[in-house]
Design a protein around this motif. Structure first.
Motif, PDB file in Angstrom:
ATOM      1  N   GLN A  14      42.643  13.849  63.605  1.00  0.00           N
ATOM      2  CA  GLN A  14      42.171  13.870  62.217  1.00  0.00           C
ATOM      3  C   GLN A  14      42.650  15.148  61.549  1.00  0.00           C
ATOM      4  N   GLU A  15      43.296  14.980  60.410  1.00  0.00           N
ATOM      5  CA  GLU A  15      43.820  16.159  59.724  1.00  0.00           C
ATOM      6  C   GLU A  15      42.691  17.044  59.193  1.00  0.00           C
ATOM      7  N   GLN A  16      42.942  18.323  59.253  1.00  0.00           N
ATOM      8  CA  GLN A  16      41.923  19.287  58.875  1.00  0.00           C
ATOM      9  C   GLN A  16      42.584  20.515  58.255  1.00  0.00           C
ATOM     10  N   LEU A  17      41.941  21.047  57.224  1.00  0.00           N
ATOM     11  CA  LEU A  17      42.336  22.319  56.631  1.00  0.00           C
ATOM     12  C   LEU A  17      41.158  23.270  56.733  1.00  0.00           C
ATOM     13  N   MET A  18      41.432  24.479  57.166  1.00  0.00           N
ATOM     14  CA  MET A  18      40.361  25.454  57.352  1.00  0.00           C
ATOM     15  C   MET A  18      40.708  26.746  56.623  1.00  0.00           C
ATOM     16  N   GLU A  19      39.937  27.051  55.568  1.00  0.00           N
ATOM     17  CA  GLU A  19      40.157  28.287  54.833  1.00  0.00           C
ATOM     18  C   GLU A  19      39.373  29.437  55.473  1.00  0.00           C
ATOM     19  N   SER A  20      39.890  30.625  55.294  1.00  0.00           N
ATOM     20  CA  SER A  20      39.189  31.819  55.737  1.00  0.00           C
ATOM     21  C   SER A  20      39.638  32.989  54.877  1.00  0.00           C
ATOM     22  N   GLY A  21      38.885  34.079  54.946  1.00  0.00           N
ATOM     23  CA  GLY A  21      39.289  35.298  54.264  1.00  0.00           C
ATOM     24  C   GLY A  21      38.523  35.633  53.006  1.00  0.00           C
ATOM     25  N   GLY A  22      37.606  34.773  52.609  1.00  0.00           N
ATOM     26  CA  GLY A  22      36.820  35.070  51.423  1.00  0.00           C
ATOM     27  C   GLY A  22      35.839  36.203  51.679  1.00  0.00           C
ATOM     28  N   GLY A  23      35.222  36.663  50.594  1.00  0.00           N
ATOM     29  CA  GLY A  23      34.245  37.732  50.741  1.00  0.00           C
ATOM     30  C   GLY A  23      33.861  38.325  49.409  1.00  0.00           C
ATOM     31  N   LEU A  24      33.180  39.456  49.484  1.00  0.00           N
ATOM     32  CA  LEU A  24      32.721  40.183  48.299  1.00  0.00           C
ATOM     33  C   LEU A  24      33.575  41.426  48.136  1.00  0.00           C
ATOM     34  N   VAL A  25      34.207  41.560  46.985  1.00  0.00           N
ATOM     35  CA  VAL A  25      35.025  42.737  46.698  1.00  0.00           C
ATOM     36  C   VAL A  25      34.713  43.250  45.303  1.00  0.00           C
ATOM     37  N   GLN A  26      35.147  44.460  45.043  1.00  0.00           N
ATOM     38  CA  GLN A  26      34.967  45.045  43.719  1.00  0.00           C
ATOM     39  C   GLN A  26      36.172  44.723  42.836  1.00  0.00           C
ATOM     40  N   PRO A  27      35.983  44.757  41.535  1.00  0.00           N
ATOM     41  CA  PRO A  27      37.123  44.526  40.630  1.00  0.00           C
ATOM     42  C   PRO A  27      38.282  45.464  40.949  1.00  0.00           C
ATOM     43  N   GLY A  28      39.477  44.911  40.928  1.00  0.00           N
ATOM     44  CA  GLY A  28      40.686  45.677  41.220  1.00  0.00           C
ATOM     45  C   GLY A  28      41.108  45.642  42.677  1.00  0.00           C
ATOM     46  N   GLU A  29      40.231  45.182  43.535  1.00  0.00           N
ATOM     47  CA  GLU A  29      40.551  45.125  44.958  1.00  0.00           C
ATOM     48  C   GLU A  29      41.324  43.846  45.290  1.00  0.00           C
ATOM     49  N   SER A  30      41.662  43.720  46.573  1.00  0.00           N
ATOM     50  CA  SER A  30      42.496  42.603  47.024  1.00  0.00           C
ATOM     51  C   SER A  30      41.814  41.833  48.148  1.00  0.00           C
ATOM     52  N   LEU A  31      42.214  40.586  48.292  1.00  0.00           N
ATOM     53  CA  LEU A  31      41.812  39.739  49.414  1.00  0.00           C
ATOM     54  C   LEU A  31      42.997  38.858  49.771  1.00  0.00           C
ATOM     55  N   ARG A  32      43.052  38.450  51.035  1.00  0.00           N
ATOM     56  CA  ARG A  32      44.054  37.463  51.435  1.00  0.00           C
ATOM     57  C   ARG A  32      43.329  36.283  52.075  1.00  0.00           C
ATOM     58  N   LEU A  33      43.517  35.129  51.480  1.00  0.00           N
ATOM     59  CA  LEU A  33      42.961  33.897  52.027  1.00  0.00           C
ATOM     60  C   LEU A  33      43.996  33.227  52.921  1.00  0.00           C
ATOM     61  N   SER A  34      43.495  32.565  53.948  1.00  0.00           N
ATOM     62  CA  SER A  34      44.356  31.780  54.831  1.00  0.00           C
ATOM     63  C   SER A  34      43.879  30.339  54.844  1.00  0.00           C
ATOM     64  N   CYS A  35      44.807  29.437  55.037  1.00  0.00           N
ATOM     65  CA  CYS A  35      44.491  28.014  55.157  1.00  0.00           C
ATOM     66  C   CYS A  35      45.284  27.474  56.336  1.00  0.00           C
ATOM     67  N   ALA A  36      44.587  27.155  57.406  1.00  0.00           N
ATOM     68  CA  ALA A  36      45.226  26.661  58.628  1.00  0.00           C
ATOM     69  C   ALA A  36      45.105  25.148  58.692  1.00  0.00           C
ATOM     70  N   ALA A  37      46.229  24.489  58.907  1.00  0.00           N
ATOM     71  CA  ALA A  37      46.263  23.034  58.987  1.00  0.00           C
ATOM     72  C   ALA A  37      46.339  22.595  60.438  1.00  0.00           C
ATOM     73  N   SER A  38      45.643  21.508  60.747  1.00  0.00           N
ATOM     74  CA  SER A  38      45.693  20.973  62.106  1.00  0.00           C
ATOM     75  C   SER A  38      45.474  19.470  62.066  1.00  0.00           C
ATOM     76  N   GLY A  39      45.964  18.798  63.094  1.00  0.00           N
ATOM     77  CA  GLY A  39      45.702  17.380  63.262  1.00  0.00           C
ATOM     78  C   GLY A  39      46.434  16.446  62.324  1.00  0.00           C
ATOM     79  N   PHE A  40      47.431  16.966  61.609  1.00  0.00           N
ATOM     80  CA  PHE A  40      48.126  16.100  60.653  1.00  0.00           C
ATOM     81  C   PHE A  40      49.077  15.155  61.385  1.00  0.00           C
ATOM     82  N   THR A  41      48.988  13.882  61.038  1.00  0.00           N
ATOM     83  CA  THR A  41      49.889  12.870  61.582  1.00  0.00           C
ATOM     84  C   THR A  41      50.925  12.467  60.543  1.00  0.00           C
ATOM     85  N   TRP A  42      50.844  13.027  59.367  1.00  0.00           N
ATOM     86  CA  TRP A  42      51.832  12.761  58.325  1.00  0.00           C
ATOM     87  C   TRP A  42      52.307  14.095  57.764  1.00  0.00           C
TER      88      TRP A  42
END
Length: 123
Positions: free
Chosen positions: A1-29
């Motif tokens: 079964q295809e699945q997408l899993m996001e990570s990397g969110g959080g609480l930051v102050q204005p002007g700061e940075s974040l990096r989100l990730s999205c890992a895919a698994s189980g895709f048959t197409w």
């Protein structure tokens, strides 16, 4: 079964940075397009970035252009969203989504969605 899993969110102050990730698994197409959407409370889901998985071409909404950068690592089946110069109006739940053909801003065209990750920008 295809699945997408996001990570990397959080609480930051204005002007700061974040990096989100999205890992895919189980895709048959083959999913050729991956997109990042976000949804703030009381607002519609907004497409902010699309990436063509084959050639890496990226597209950005005007609201994030110049601040956000999307990239992919096909060997890891992962897409990233680097978010710089974050603003309070970037506060939302961020989702990644996959579709078979070319990138699109229409959420209806995406077949598979992650569960979302919360990004909060506040001082």
């Amino acid at each position: 079964q295809e699945q997408l899993m996001e990570s990397g969110g959080g609480l930051v102050q204005p002007g700061e940075s974040l990096r989100l990730s999205c890992a895919a698994s189980g895709f048959t197409w083959d999913y050729n397009a991956l997109a990042w959407f976000r949804q703030a409370p009381g607002k519609e889901r907004e497409g902010i970035s699309c990436i063509n998985r084959s050639d890496g071409t990226t597209y950005y909404a005007d609201s994030v252009k110049g601040r956000f950068t999307s990239s992919r690592d096909n060997a890891k089946n992962t897409v990233y969203l680097q978010m710089n110069s974050l603003k309070p109006e970037d506060t939302a739940v961020y989702y990644c989504a996959a579709k078979m053909y070319g990138p699109s801003w229409s959420a209806l065209e995406y077949n598979t969605w992650g569960q979302g990750t919360q990004v909060t920008v506040s001082s």
